[in-house]
Scaffold this motif. Sequence first.
Motif, PDB file in Angstrom:
ATOM      1  N   UNK A 115       0.830  -1.218   0.000  1.00 55.96           N
ATOM      2  CA  UNK A 115       0.000   0.000   0.000  1.00 55.96           C
ATOM      3  C   UNK A 115       0.860   1.261   0.000  1.00 55.96           C
ATOM      4  N   UNK A 116       2.082   1.137   0.513  1.00 55.30           N
ATOM      5  CA  UNK A 116       2.969   2.309   0.574  1.00 55.30           C
ATOM      6  C   UNK A 116       4.033   2.316  -0.519  1.00 55.30           C
ATOM      7  N   UNK A 117       3.856   1.447  -1.515  1.00 48.60           N
ATOM      8  CA  UNK A 117       4.728   1.493  -2.709  1.00 48.60           C
ATOM      9  C   UNK A 117       6.054   0.773  -2.567  1.00 48.60           C
ATOM     10  N   UNK A 118       6.292   0.081  -1.456  1.00 48.38           N
ATOM     11  CA  UNK A 118       7.577  -0.621  -1.314  1.00 48.38           C
ATOM     12  C   UNK A 118       7.556  -1.984  -1.997  1.00 48.38           C
ATOM     13  N   UNK A 119       6.384  -2.572  -2.166  1.00 45.74           N
ATOM     14  CA  UNK A 119       6.253  -3.811  -2.942  1.00 45.74           C
ATOM     15  C   UNK A 119       5.329  -3.502  -4.119  1.00 45.74           C
ATOM     16  N   UNK A 120       5.806  -3.852  -5.314  1.00 43.20           N
ATOM     17  CA  UNK A 120       4.990  -3.577  -6.508  1.00 43.20           C
ATOM     18  C   UNK A 120       4.147  -4.802  -6.870  1.00 43.20           C
ATOM     19  N   UNK A 121       3.129  -4.559  -7.699  1.00 48.53           N
ATOM     20  CA  UNK A 121       2.379  -5.675  -8.269  1.00 48.53           C
ATOM     21  C   UNK A 121       3.185  -6.236  -9.435  1.00 48.53           C
ATOM     22  N   UNK A 122       2.911  -7.516  -9.794  1.00 46.05           N
ATOM     23  CA  UNK A 122       3.693  -8.141 -10.854  1.00 46.05           C
ATOM     24  C   UNK A 122       3.532  -7.390 -12.176  1.00 46.05           C
ATOM     25  N   UNK A 123       2.344  -6.884 -12.430  1.00 43.25           N
ATOM     26  CA  UNK A 123       2.142  -6.198 -13.715  1.00 43.25           C
ATOM     27  C   UNK A 123       2.659  -4.752 -13.703  1.00 43.25           C
ATOM     28  N   UNK A 124       3.217  -4.325 -12.573  1.00 41.90           N
ATOM     29  CA  UNK A 124       3.726  -2.929 -12.495  1.00 41.90           C
ATOM     30  C   UNK A 124       5.249  -2.863 -12.629  1.00 41.90           C
ATOM     31  N   UNK A 125       5.904  -4.017 -12.546  1.00 41.69           N
ATOM     32  CA  UNK A 125       7.366  -3.957 -12.477  1.00 41.69           C
ATOM     33  C   UNK A 125       7.974  -5.156 -13.207  1.00 41.69           C
ATOM     34  N   UNK A 126       9.162  -4.930 -13.821  1.00 42.89           N
ATOM     35  CA  UNK A 126       9.793  -6.039 -14.547  1.00 42.89           C
ATOM     36  C   UNK A 126      10.622  -6.896 -13.592  1.00 42.89           C
ATOM     37  N   UNK A 127      11.012  -6.327 -12.464  1.00 48.32           N
ATOM     38  CA  UNK A 127      11.886  -7.067 -11.537  1.00 48.32           C
ATOM     39  C   UNK A 127      11.290  -7.067 -10.124  1.00 48.32           C
ATOM     40  N   UNK A 128      11.387  -8.196  -9.451  1.00 51.32           N
ATOM     41  CA  UNK A 128      10.867  -8.294  -8.078  1.00 51.32           C
ATOM     42  C   UNK A 128      11.732  -7.452  -7.132  1.00 51.32           C
ATOM     43  N   UNK A 129      11.105  -6.713  -6.206  1.00 56.35           N
ATOM     44  CA  UNK A 129      11.901  -5.973  -5.200  1.00 56.35           C
ATOM     45  C   UNK A 129      12.510  -6.991  -4.244  1.00 56.35           C
ATOM     46  N   UNK A 130      13.763  -6.713  -3.851  1.00 63.25           N
ATOM     47  CA  UNK A 130      14.438  -7.645  -2.945  1.00 63.25           C
ATOM     48  C   UNK A 130      14.643  -6.981  -1.588  1.00 63.25           C
ATOM     49  N   UNK A 131      14.398  -7.747  -0.557  1.00 59.24           N
ATOM     50  CA  UNK A 131      14.575  -7.229   0.806  1.00 59.24           C
ATOM     51  C   UNK A 131      15.424  -8.199   1.631  1.00 59.24           C
ATOM     52  N   UNK A 132      16.291  -7.633   2.452  1.00 54.67           N
ATOM     53  CA  UNK A 132      16.873  -8.414   3.546  1.00 54.67           C
ATOM     54  C   UNK A 132      15.972  -8.171   4.752  1.00 54.67           C
ATOM     55  N   UNK A 133      15.676  -9.225   5.471  1.00 59.57           N
ATOM     56  CA  UNK A 133      14.769  -9.072   6.617  1.00 59.57           C
ATOM     57  C   UNK A 133      15.535  -9.356   7.911  1.00 59.57           C
ATOM     58  N   UNK A 134      15.400  -8.449   8.878  1.00 59.78           N
ATOM     59  CA  UNK A 134      16.046  -8.625  10.185  1.00 59.78           C
ATOM     60  C   UNK A 134      14.966  -8.524  11.250  1.00 59.78           C
ATOM     61  N   UNK A 135      15.074  -9.352  12.265  1.00 62.67           N
ATOM     62  CA  UNK A 135      14.014  -9.391  13.274  1.00 62.67           C
ATOM     63  C   UNK A 135      14.598  -9.236  14.676  1.00 62.67           C
ATOM     64  N   UNK A 136      13.971  -8.370  15.475  1.00 63.90           N
ATOM     65  CA  UNK A 136      14.269  -8.368  16.914  1.00 63.90           C
ATOM     66  C   UNK A 136      13.127  -9.109  17.591  1.00 63.90           C
ATOM     67  N   UNK A 137      13.485 -10.184  18.257  1.00 63.25           N
ATOM     68  CA  UNK A 137      12.476 -11.066  18.851  1.00 63.25           C
ATOM     69  C   UNK A 137      12.735 -11.103  20.351  1.00 63.25           C
TER      70      UNK A 137
END
Length: 433
Positions: A115-137
């Motif tokens: 909803x905030x534009x950090x992940x695109x829909x498949x039909x909106x972008x040629x390349x998947x956005x890549x994220x590293x994920x870090x968690x404080x648990x």
Amino acid sequence: MTIESTLARELESLILPADSIVNVVDQFQEELLSRLQTNTISMLPQCLVPDKRSRWNPEDKILTIDFGGTRLKFAIISLPQIVIEYNDAFELTYNIVDSNFFNQIIYTICTRLAANGYIKKKNESSEASKFFVSVTFSFPLNPEGEVVAMGKGFVMTDTLQGSTVKQLIQSSFHRIISENIEEFFCTMNVCHVINDAIAVSLTSKFICENDSISLIIGTGTNACFEVPYGYLPPFKRDALRETLPSSYNKETLNFKHVLINSEIGFIGKNVIALQPFDIHGAISYEMPLECVTSGKWLPLSLKNILLQYNIIPKNFPVEFNGELVCQLAEDCTNAWFENEHYALICQIARLLIKRAAFYVAAIVQAIDIITGCKNYNFIHIGYVGSFLHNSNFYREQIKYYSSIHIKLQFLNHSNLLGAAIATYLNKSDNQVQ
Ligand SMILES: Nc1ncnc2c1ncn2[C@@H]1O[C@H](COP(=O)(O)OP(=O)(O)OP(=O)(O)O)[C@@H](O)[C@H]1O
């Protein structure tokens, strides 16, 4: 002499420690060293102190998740500038912790990022956005990274047995992304799951030049600091080595330092003289330092004192929390108390905070000694925790009781930043594939 001043004197002798701070520092130091060598639930090495030499310019974004209670926070962070590009939070309403629990969290995060534009829909972008994920648990994990217990209102299920939190979160991302591939055109690589004490420590190391100790005084009390790898007993070295890439052999590790999650709340069994009003169940004996210093327990000691001396009625309708104690210590609320008792109540709040500050000053000086007195005449402490942060009096008293100059620096958002920093530093150290 008035009844009030007699009572104040009596309480002063009960609350303020009889021993000198020098003796207490010595005894804390011995207990820390003995726990480091033998204890299996405290003074555990959690990770290597990351190498700051190499710098990495991540093209992929770092998504960081702070899972510490019923409010889940997440953020997109740019490093090395340490800028929070976007942050958000939501309440966790589902309290049965199974794989569905993680799926729901991940679905909500992906939906908000989209909803905030950090992940695109498949039909909106040629390349998947890549994220590293870090968690404080912020729940106890065993050395393998599996959940040991939840608490804080969550109920753990058997289905979690045998999976690490990293695996659980990674498989939730796989599932949610593959089920919604048209909506969430992205890849998520879960890199680090760390606890809150380590997150504060890494933030402190990254932001502050001369940091030595990180401290948490919120609901609970904890501290994190570094020691040379060689200080660890063999069983703690072995447990840590199992979590590291095989490129770390015994020789390279001998030059490294490790971050120790001290769980200092457990310290002080033979040192801190708890009074009857400090006993809030068996936990007070198990965690004496936490009992006299933290935002959860200290206010309850104040309540017990006021009840014991009939200063408030049994059915007194006010919650005794950190905010109330801090306001009383700074003499800035008398909304709830009768004027004739108000000055005495403020004085008792100050006595309890003075005692807390005495033991905090003693433990940080003891830690400074066992870590090797790196800074000689000052101790730099990066801290978090609403209780300490909101009490000038508490912070001033910690400085008052310390024979070494103490610099306290508040590290806002460190749960979110610390996890991202763990990934950033380790990635630049080529530890994360
Ligand atoms: N404005 C305030 N003034 C003083 N103390 C406060 C204030 N707000 C909250 N506290 C106290 O701080 C504690 C909560 O600390 P914090 O907000 O850091 O949360 P936490 O993450 O639950 O704590 P922990 O890090 O120990 O798990 C509570 O005990 C509360 O009574």
